[in-house]
Design an enzyme around this catalytic site. Structure first.
Site, PDB file in Angstrom:
ATOM      1  N   LYS A  12     -18.752 -17.190   1.440  1.00  0.00           N
ATOM      2  CA  LYS A  12     -20.178 -17.033   1.711  1.00  0.00           C
ATOM      3  C   LYS A  12     -20.966 -16.346   0.611  1.00  0.00           C
ATOM      4  O   LYS A  12     -20.504 -15.373   0.021  1.00  0.00           O
ATOM      5  CB  LYS A  12     -20.339 -16.225   2.996  1.00  0.00           C
ATOM      6  CG  LYS A  12     -19.844 -17.006   4.193  1.00  0.00           C
ATOM      7  CD  LYS A  12     -20.123 -16.264   5.462  1.00  0.00           C
ATOM      8  CE  LYS A  12     -19.860 -17.175   6.656  1.00  0.00           C
ATOM      9  NZ  LYS A  12     -19.944 -16.439   7.908  1.00  0.00           N
ATOM     10  N   ARG A  22       0.831  -1.224   0.000  1.00  0.00           N
ATOM     11  CA  ARG A  22       0.000   0.000   0.000  1.00  0.00           C
ATOM     12  C   ARG A  22       0.857   1.262   0.000  1.00  0.00           C
ATOM     13  O   ARG A  22       0.462   2.270  -0.581  1.00  0.00           O
ATOM     14  CB  ARG A  22      -0.924   0.004   1.212  1.00  0.00           C
ATOM     15  CG  ARG A  22      -2.047  -0.984   1.036  1.00  0.00           C
ATOM     16  CD  ARG A  22      -3.014  -0.920   2.171  1.00  0.00           C
ATOM     17  NE  ARG A  22      -4.171  -1.735   1.895  1.00  0.00           N
ATOM     18  CZ  ARG A  22      -4.937  -2.258   2.828  1.00  0.00           C
ATOM     19  NH1 ARG A  22      -4.675  -2.063   4.096  1.00  0.00           N
ATOM     20  NH2 ARG A  22      -5.980  -2.986   2.489  1.00  0.00           N
ATOM     21  N   GLY A  64      -9.552  -9.399  -1.373  1.00  0.00           N
ATOM     22  CA  GLY A  64      -8.380  -9.877  -0.635  1.00  0.00           C
ATOM     23  C   GLY A  64      -7.838 -11.227  -1.057  1.00  0.00           C
ATOM     24  O   GLY A  64      -6.659 -11.361  -1.375  1.00  0.00           O
ATOM     25  N   GLY A 124     -12.926  -3.802   0.423  1.00  0.00           N
ATOM     26  CA  GLY A 124     -14.319  -3.382   0.659  1.00  0.00           C
ATOM     27  C   GLY A 124     -14.782  -2.315  -0.317  1.00  0.00           C
ATOM     28  O   GLY A 124     -15.930  -2.341  -0.772  1.00  0.00           O
TER      29      GLY A 124
HETATM   30  P1  AMP Z   1     -14.238 -14.433   0.877  1.00  0.00           P
HETATM   31  O1  AMP Z   1     -13.544 -13.565   1.869  1.00  0.00           O
HETATM   32  O2  AMP Z   1     -15.719 -14.476   1.047  1.00  0.00           O
HETATM   33  O3  AMP Z   1     -13.814 -14.164  -0.543  1.00  0.00           O
HETATM   34  O4  AMP Z   1     -13.792 -15.915   1.224  1.00  0.00           O
HETATM   35  C1  AMP Z   1     -12.486 -16.361   1.129  1.00  0.00           C
HETATM   36  C2  AMP Z   1     -12.361 -17.601   1.941  1.00  0.00           C
HETATM   37  O5  AMP Z   1     -13.230 -18.573   1.440  1.00  0.00           O
HETATM   38  C3  AMP Z   1     -10.982 -18.204   1.919  1.00  0.00           C
HETATM   39  O6  AMP Z   1     -10.433 -18.121   3.196  1.00  0.00           O
HETATM   40  C4  AMP Z   1     -11.238 -19.662   1.524  1.00  0.00           C
HETATM   41  O7  AMP Z   1     -10.511 -20.588   2.294  1.00  0.00           O
HETATM   42  C5  AMP Z   1     -12.711 -19.834   1.815  1.00  0.00           C
HETATM   43  N1  AMP Z   1     -13.294 -20.919   1.025  1.00  0.00           N
HETATM   44  C6  AMP Z   1     -13.216 -21.106  -0.299  1.00  0.00           C
HETATM   45  N2  AMP Z   1     -13.803 -22.257  -0.657  1.00  0.00           N
HETATM   46  C7  AMP Z   1     -14.280 -22.833   0.474  1.00  0.00           C
HETATM   47  C8  AMP Z   1     -14.970 -24.034   0.758  1.00  0.00           C
HETATM   48  N3  AMP Z   1     -15.283 -24.895  -0.215  1.00  0.00           N
HETATM   49  N4  AMP Z   1     -15.283 -24.301   2.032  1.00  0.00           N
HETATM   50  C9  AMP Z   1     -14.952 -23.439   3.010  1.00  0.00           C
HETATM   51  N5  AMP Z   1     -14.297 -22.275   2.812  1.00  0.00           N
HETATM   52  C10 AMP Z   1     -13.960 -21.960   1.555  1.00  0.00           C
END
Ligand code: AMP
Length: 399
Positions: free
Chosen positions: A202, A35, A358, A381
């Site tokens: 999620k 950054r 991220g 974000g």
């Molecule tokens: P996000 O911050 O919502 O983009 O989520 C990223 C996170 O999703 C990372 O830490 C991944 O390890 C997790 N992730 C990706 N695929 C899976 C999965 N099949 N089950 C659980 N966590 C996951």
């Protein structure tokens, strides 16, 4: 929006909001200077014109340990030597952002000099967008420049309110400008076929983005943990995979809307599953709609990789946010890796690719592919809110 390159800063003092919210270790050293490095071109432009620069930023979420005392790890003093090294000049520092001393230092800056103010969040007025505080900060210079895209989604004193006191003399920094123009390229000037790849843990955190993108995209690839909510929503058996039961309806609505808009949705037909959430767990490949109890989907499978690759490599515009699996564990990183390679292939063939958020950025950096995609957003974000179609206060304030 006026850009920093439209202004000659000779004899001017610029107040520049940067995002120096960098990780600091127990020895108070900067462990990742990305950054800081990202703000250097804007600072150099101003000083090479013959201007001087007053830099302001936040660092973490400081809370007082004792009355009047913030823990040392939140002081921007910790980054002075890294910043000086990257700029090639000795940067001055003041231990308060609006003290008499701070103003006396900023007003005596000579052409080519740079002053860094202490953490803006030492004042609660910063985050509540206090006008009086913003006006005080504005007294540090004649021109306001915002290069902190990462905090542009916040209407804080230094990111938005301050512009009320710089009518006419406000500009976007080089980083801010390139972030906004690359997002605009994807959201407004995209070439078709346009494919969005959305992954991560999620559905809940990506619903608004997907919904907004459905008006523009041709293909939607869904991967990562969120895919299992979509499979369950369609009556699939997903074993112990991550599922957000509260979002089954939302998932169904998205699939319906996609059909209505003529968007092709590609869900991972197979998954690499594990019998526990561990890199060393036993592995088995399942069709994603038929995962046995006791098994959880950790990565997209080989058939899914193949269909994603075909779709990505035929695309002209690609947006990627969120990993395809638990890529932090080497046993479940293959899907994310293969998607990254496909994006590189498409980019080499002339597609425009934007990677942001991220974890996808971490994956691209891990694979050393940053220079092989069109743009990697530093936004986090702010980028997600931009993709949701929201106007960012920090961007709106520059207009
Ligand atoms: P996000 O911050 O919502 O983009 O989520 C990223 C996170 O999703 C990372 O830490 C991944 O390890 C997790 N992730 C990706 N695929 C899976 C999965 N099949 N089950 C659980 N966590 C996951």
């Amino acid at each position: 929006m006026i850009k920093v390159n439209d202004i000659n800063f000779s004899g001017k003092r610029a107040v520049v909001r940067v995002d120096f919210n960098v990780p600091i270790n127990a020895r108070f050293e900067v462990t990742d200077n990305t950054r800081i490095a990202a703000a250097i071109p804007t600072i150099k432009k101003i000083i090479s014109d013959g201007g001087s620069v007053v830099l302001m930023s936040h660092l973490g979420r400081p809370k007082k340990e004792a009355p009047g005392a913030f823990p040392v790890k939140f002081s921007l003093k910790n980054i002075v030597s890294e910043l000086s090294g990257l700029l090639g000049i000795e940067v001055k520092f003041t231990e308060d952002c609006i003290s008499d001393k701070a103003f006396s230092m900023s007003s005596s800056l000579k052409a080519g000099e740079v002053l860094l103010l202490e953490n803006l969040r030492y004042y609660k007025e910063e985050e509540v967008g206090d006008k009086v505080f913003a006006q005080k900060l504005s007294a540090h210079g004649d021109v306001y420049v915002n290069d902190a895209f990462g905090t542009a989604h916040r209407a804080h004193a230094s990111t938005a309110i301050i512009t009320d006191f710089f009518t006419g003399a406000k500009a976007s920094g080089l980083l801010m400008s390139s972030e906004v123009s690359s997002l605009e390229l994807v959201l407004s000037n995209y070439k078709k076929p346009f494919t969005a790849i959305v992954g991560g843990a999620k559905v809940s955190s990506k619903i608004s983005i997907i919904s907004h993108l459905l008006d523009k995209i041709d293909n939607l690839i869904i991967g990562g943990g969120m895919a299992y909510t979509f499979f369950k929503a369609q009556g699939g058996q997903v074993g112990n995979s991550l599922v957000e039961d509260d979002y089954l309806d939302e998932a169904r609505k998205i699939l319906k809307k996609a059909v209505k808009k003529g968007v092709r949705v590609i869900l991972p037909t197979d998954s690499i599953c594990a019998d526990s959430f561990s890199n060393e767990a036993a592995q088995k490949i399942f069709n994603t709609k038929d995962i046995l109890s006791g098994w959880m989907g950790m990565d997209i499978g080989p058939k899914a990789i193949k269909s994603c690759k075909v779709c990505i490599e035929e695309s002209q515009t690609i947006l990627w946010n969120g990993p395809m699996g638990v890529f932090e564990m080497s046993s479940f990183a293959e899907g994310t890796k293969q998607i990254a390679y496909s994006i590189v292939t498409a980019t080499e063939r002339g597609a425009y690719s934007l990677v942001g958020g991220g974890d996808s950025v971490a994956a691209i950096n891990q694979l050393r592919l940053k220079e092989h995609v069109s743009y990697v957003s530093t936004g986090g974000g702010a980028m997600l809110e931009y993709l949701e179609g929201k106007e960012l206060p920090g961007v709106a304030a520059l207009k």
